[in-house]
Design an enzyme around this catalytic site. Sequence first.
Site, short mmCIF file in Angstrom:
data_model
loop_
_atom_site.label_atom_id
_atom_site.label_comp_id
_atom_site.label_asym_id
_atom_site.label_seq_id
_atom_site.Cartn_x
_atom_site.Cartn_y
_atom_site.Cartn_z
CG MET A 1 0.36 1.84 18.81
SD MET A 1 -0.13 3.16 17.82
CE MET A 1 0.74 4.50 18.55
N PRO A 2 1.41 1.91 15.19
CG PRO A 2 0.52 3.55 13.80
CD PRO A 2 1.63 3.28 14.77
CG HIS A 3 -0.44 -4.08 11.80
ND1 HIS A 3 0.71 -4.47 11.16
CD2 HIS A 3 -1.43 -4.85 11.29
CE1 HIS A 3 0.42 -5.45 10.31
NE2 HIS A 3 -0.87 -5.69 10.38
CB VAL A 29 0.99 5.87 9.82
CG1 VAL A 29 0.98 5.33 11.24
CG2 VAL A 29 -0.08 5.17 8.98
CB SER A 41 4.09 -3.34 11.48
OG SER A 41 2.89 -3.33 12.20
#
Length: 74
Positions: A1-3, A29, A41
Amino acid sequence: MPHINIKFFPVDLHRDTEQQLVDELTEAVTTAFGCSPNVVSIALEPVEEQRWQAQVYQPEIVERQHLLRKVPNY
């Protein structure tokens, strides 16, 4: 998290350009979500131009428009 999953028409990205993109996205991010870079990711997914409408535009842009924060102008 997050992707993050970035879909794009196939283009040869130089390794340095790709790494810069990944680094800058990771920084943005982690700043926005207050998370560690270790949990981010990022996928880069080339999609052939002739498949864009069916594979990306209709299912991810039209049908999920409520999730978009930036709408394309095409």
